[in-house]
Design an enzyme around this catalytic site. Sequence first.
Site, PDB file in Angstrom:
ATOM      1  CB  SER A 105       2.649  -2.587  -7.656  1.00 39.37           C
ATOM      2  OG  SER A 105       1.285  -2.916  -7.722  1.00 39.37           O
TER       3      SER A 105
ATOM      4  CG  HIS B  76       6.000  -1.896  -1.547  1.00 36.82           C
ATOM      5  ND1 HIS B  76       7.159  -1.156  -1.570  1.00 36.82           N
ATOM      6  CD2 HIS B  76       4.983  -1.021  -1.725  1.00 36.82           C
ATOM      7  CE1 HIS B  76       6.856   0.108  -1.763  1.00 36.82           C
ATOM      8  NE2 HIS B  76       5.546   0.231  -1.868  1.00 36.82           N
TER       9      HIS B  76
ATOM     10  CG  HIS C  87       7.573   4.358  -1.585  1.00 35.54           C
ATOM     11  ND1 HIS C  87       7.301   4.434  -0.239  1.00 35.54           N
ATOM     12  CD2 HIS C  87       6.480   3.800  -2.158  1.00 35.54           C
ATOM     13  CE1 HIS C  87       6.083   3.953  -0.021  1.00 35.54           C
ATOM     14  NE2 HIS C  87       5.568   3.561  -1.161  1.00 35.54           N
TER      15      HIS C  87
END
Lengths: 335, 211
Positions: A55, A57, A219
């Site tokens: 999760s 993004h 990330h």
Amino acid sequence: MKKLINRPENVVKEALMGMAAAHPDLIRVSYEPNFIVRVDAPKEGKTAIISGGGSGHEPLHGGFIGLGMLDAACPGEVFTSPTPDQMLEAAKAVNGGAGVLFIIKNYTGDVMNFEIAAQLAQSEGIDVASVIINDDVAVQDSLFTAGRRGVGATVFAEKICGAAAEQGQSLAQIEALCRRVNANARSIGVALTSCTVPSAGKPTFSLGDDEMEVGIGIHGEPGRRRLPLESADDITTMMAAAVLEDLPFKSDDDVIVMVNGMGGTPLIELYIIYNKLDQICREQGIRIVRNLVGNYITALDMSGVSITMLKTDHEMLALWDAPVKTPALTWGGLS
Amino acid sequence: MINRDAIIDWLEAIAHTYDENQQVLTDLDSPIGDADHGANMARGFNKVAQKIPSYAERSIGEILNDVGLTLMSTIGGSSGPLYGVFFLNASKIAFGKDTLSAHLITTMFESGLMGIVKLGKASPEDKTMVDALSPAVEALKAAVAENKTLSDSLLCAVTAAEAGMKATIPMQARKGRASYLGERSIGHQDPGATSITLLIKAAYNSWHETN
């Protein structure tokens, strides 16, 4: 670092509940294991398209579920690959008897967990094909790295393959199409800040006011290089050069372009980037036939931008234009 | 000899150490990663700790198998499958046994290492957990071959793991997220090598009074 959250450990669950509440006409959410499916799943006889990843993004991937795009998405913890049981249950929920395509972003964890899930699904009688997306030009694909990251091309693959599936193409056809999209797409990203992961409470790395990070992923990790901050036009020139020379894109190519915000960058800045990118493409005789400008594959609150370019053909363009109805992307006349 | 209670002590010790070291692992995972390793390991082993009451009547093999599956479905990322396969492989070695000798413990750790290497395909000096676990297994094997006690053998393993963990600092990462950074990964201790060292230390701390 201030965040609009409650307890960090509940971020993913509460966001999923919010998505379910906001889009009951498009999606259904299951919990423990967590996965999201299109509201009319399973579609009998239709190849199912599944993706997933950590999760953080959003709108990728949950925002791309619906007609003409994903059948299901599996959200892991923030920036953490989902686990095999998520993909297995999702596959069972959307399997229409025509097999399942896993669209996998090229990260060690994603690849491992999807691979395990594919084996589990196969042993339950579900035909699974997998394609790995690895469009990021910043990383060398070599024996000495984990390979090129899967970034913006994932959005393109999900749209184009989703349309193909909606039109009744077979698993084998869609798998080949997905590989073609991946092979013809390239991306690069630049960040002005890192991002703050809820459980960490502070940015993953810090940048000075006069610095930028080039060759970032999604990330919040440091990029390939740290450079002095330049103007938007100069940054775009550098990013465009990296992408254009990698495929390479050539004069007379038709391209679909995405200028993507990393989450923390305002739309007004993305349009400034697009302005320069458009000029560069015109100068080189490259025709931008379609585009996306906005937040499509983000890294929480990272300030930055990524550019994705897909060399397209008639078939891919027709599939791009095909109707889609998802939380994040909606177009095309629907009867 | 290690019995079920000792295995459960070890699992509790691992959960405790990952809770205590969550920030440490997060901080290591920030310069060369995405800052989620601390949260992931803590979450995974807290889930294991919650299942401990259900382990009271189960065999060691069944417990380790359940731990592997639990980690695989809770940790996520690459750590989930890697730590998962470590325990799944260990469970196969422990299958059918009520007590584990030093020799069997060694075989268990070695089998776990082999599972990790097969799945993750890391080589020495790729700057991964293998750089701590592999020397630890070698040290364990050597010590047990010399007929050292389990306690002394585990101490050798801990020492080797810690050395391996520190040795990752100057390495350039060739696997995992850190490898995207290229040369910028040099000068940072690998978070995976650190978390596996903590797991080995937890074994020593739990078992060194057993013989």
